[in-house]
Structures are given as C-alpha cells and as structure tokens.
Enzyme design. Structure first.
Site, PDB file in Angstrom:
ATOM      1  CG  ASP A  28      23.485 -80.146  14.279  1.00 24.72           C
ATOM      2  OD1 ASP A  28      23.457 -81.083  14.855  1.00 24.72           O
ATOM      3  OD2 ASP A  28      22.861 -79.247  14.592  1.00 24.72           O
ATOM      4  CG  ASP A  41      28.079 -68.310  13.712  1.00 24.95           C
ATOM      5  OD1 ASP A  41      27.661 -69.299  13.012  1.00 24.95           O
ATOM      6  OD2 ASP A  41      27.150 -67.357  13.963  1.00 24.95           O
TER       7      ASP A  41
HETATM    8  P1  IMP Z   1      22.076 -78.531   9.674  1.00 24.00           P
HETATM    9  O1  IMP Z   1      21.134 -78.356   8.867  1.00 24.00           O
HETATM   10  O2  IMP Z   1      21.302 -78.995  11.129  1.00 24.00           O
HETATM   11  O3  IMP Z   1      22.996 -79.645   9.427  1.00 24.00           O
HETATM   12  O4  IMP Z   1      22.952 -77.258  10.341  1.00 24.00           O
HETATM   13  C1  IMP Z   1      24.146 -77.006   9.445  1.00 24.00           C
HETATM   14  C2  IMP Z   1      24.463 -75.636   9.886  1.00 24.00           C
HETATM   15  O5  IMP Z   1      24.070 -75.501  11.177  1.00 24.00           O
HETATM   16  C3  IMP Z   1      26.053 -75.806   9.839  1.00 24.00           C
HETATM   17  O6  IMP Z   1      26.448 -75.461   8.729  1.00 24.00           O
HETATM   18  C4  IMP Z   1      26.226 -74.737  10.915  1.00 24.00           C
HETATM   19  O7  IMP Z   1      26.221 -73.322  10.190  1.00 24.00           O
HETATM   20  C5  IMP Z   1      25.244 -74.769  11.858  1.00 24.00           C
HETATM   21  N1  IMP Z   1      25.770 -75.566  13.101  1.00 24.00           N
HETATM   22  C6  IMP Z   1      25.023 -76.844  13.253  1.00 24.00           C
HETATM   23  N2  IMP Z   1      25.633 -77.313  14.635  1.00 24.00           N
HETATM   24  C7  IMP Z   1      26.753 -76.139  14.986  1.00 24.00           C
HETATM   25  C8  IMP Z   1      27.300 -76.111  16.276  1.00 24.00           C
HETATM   26  O8  IMP Z   1      27.543 -76.851  17.093  1.00 24.00           O
HETATM   27  N3  IMP Z   1      27.975 -74.835  16.387  1.00 24.00           N
HETATM   28  C9  IMP Z   1      27.944 -73.708  15.189  1.00 24.00           C
HETATM   29  N4  IMP Z   1      26.957 -73.850  14.254  1.00 24.00           N
HETATM   30  C10 IMP Z   1      26.510 -75.149  14.034  1.00 24.00           C
END
Ligand code: IMP
Ligand code: MG
Length: 183
Positions: free
Chosen positions: A103, A159
């Site tokens: 994300d 989740d």
């Molecule tokens: P980042 O650090 O923002 O890249 O987030 C990564 C983590 O956030 C992922 O491994 C997921 O566990 C969680 N995450 C990000 N987007 C979503 C979503 O749309 N649904 C569920 N979990 C998410």
C-alpha cells in the site's frame, strides 16, 4: 457473498490463475539456484504463500516474520514494529519476501532494510496486490499479482480488525463497516 462486502474485486478463480503464473515465473527465474527461502509476512500472507509454494517447482524452505503497521485502522501509521523474527539465518540465502499487499510501501521498506543487513545472497519481493496510488516509500516489487484501486479490501488472508481473512475472494469492504469503528 458476505453481507459486509460491497463487491468482489478479484474472484477465487482469478487469484488461483494468477498464482499459477507467478509460480511458473518464479520457478523459471530460480531454476539455477539450489534453494529459495520464502519469507511470509504474517498474517496477511498465509493463504497466498501456501498456494504459491505449491506452484513453485524448485526446492524451497519457508519462514515467517510478523510486523505490525496498522492495528485497527485502515491507514498505515508509518510506525512499524517487529513482532516475530525469522527462525532461520538468511545470510547467503536466496530470499523471496511474500506479501499480501503493498500500500504505502512503508512496511516493506522497513523490512527490506532490516533483512539486507543480514546479507542474503539475493532478495526479491512477491506481492499479490499492489495499490500504486498510495505509494510513499520507493520499493521495487519483482513479482506482482494484481494492481488494485485505492479501496480497502479484505479476504484471502487480508483482514479488517482480524476479520474476513477466510473469504476465498478479494472484496471491497462496505465503507460503513470501517466508519463504525474508526472513532
Ligand atoms: P503499507 O505499509 O502501507 O504498504 O501497508 C502494508 C500492510 O498494510 C499490508 O501488509 C496489509 O497488512 C495492510 N493493508 C494495506 N492495505 C490494505 C487493505 O486494503 N486491506 C487490508 N490490509 C491492508
Ligand atoms: Mg500484511
């Protein structure tokens, strides 16, 4: 369909077809390597990593790491904490990190920098889902499943507050579900 789901974004069949493709690609790329260590990022990776592992026909081993980024929110805090370290020493190993979704990229950037210090022979990233619009950290994803729009999704391991991981598809959660718990 589950009543909290607004719509199905990726069906169970499409997920499996994509995993076959990814497995073939990974098997080809690692054909000359003795062994690949798949590192799953708990807990979102679980459905994906077991299905992916079965589509890879070069020798693999599995290990898991757990980090927290979100808690109950749908936004990355940028603060990442190591909850469970690997059981194995990755020095000199060919490492493939398996993630459910990228994300902001903050979680992965942190993880990569931590694991690089342990000097693996190589390190690549495989992610089932990718939300490019939300990227903050500059991370390179070697194996990508699906690019998705900026919507909060659940299912197939993903989740919201620990729920919905068992849905066989990836679905968009009804906004009223997370609006209820955000205050
Ligand atoms: P980042 O650090 O923002 O890249 O987030 C990564 C983590 O956030 C992922 O491994 C997921 O566990 C969680 N995450 C990000 N987007 C979503 C979503 O749309 N649904 C569920 N979990 C998410
Ligand atoms: Mg995750």
């Amino acid at each position: 369909m589950h009543p909290d789901i607004e719509r199905i974004l990726i069906s169970a069949e499409d997920i499996q077809a994509k995993i076959c493709e990814l497995g073939r690609q990974i098997s080809r790329d690692y054909a000359d390597v003795k062994e690949v260590l798949l590192i799953g990022v708990l807990k979102g990776c679980v459905m994906f990593i077991v299905d992916l592992a079965r589509q890879i026909d070069v020798p693999i081993t599995l290990d898991f790491i757990a980090i927290s980024s979100y808690g109950q929110s749908t936004e990355s805090s940028g603060v990442v904490r190591l909850l469970k370290d690997l059981d194995t020493d990755i020095t000199g190993r060919h490492v493939l990190i398996v993630e459910d979704i990228i994300d902001s990229g903050l979680t992965l950037a942190y993880l990569q920098s931590q694991l690089e210090r342990r000097q693996p022979a190589s390190m690549r990233i495989c992610a089932l889902l990718n939300k490019p619009e939300r990227r903050i950290a500059d991370v390179h994803v070697d194996y990508r499943g699906f690019g998705i729009p900026n919507e909060f999704v659940v299912g197939y391991g993903l989740d919201f507050g620990e729920h919905y991981r068992n849905l066989p598809y990836i679905g968009v959660l009804k906004p009223e579900i997370y609006a209820q718990t955000s205050t």
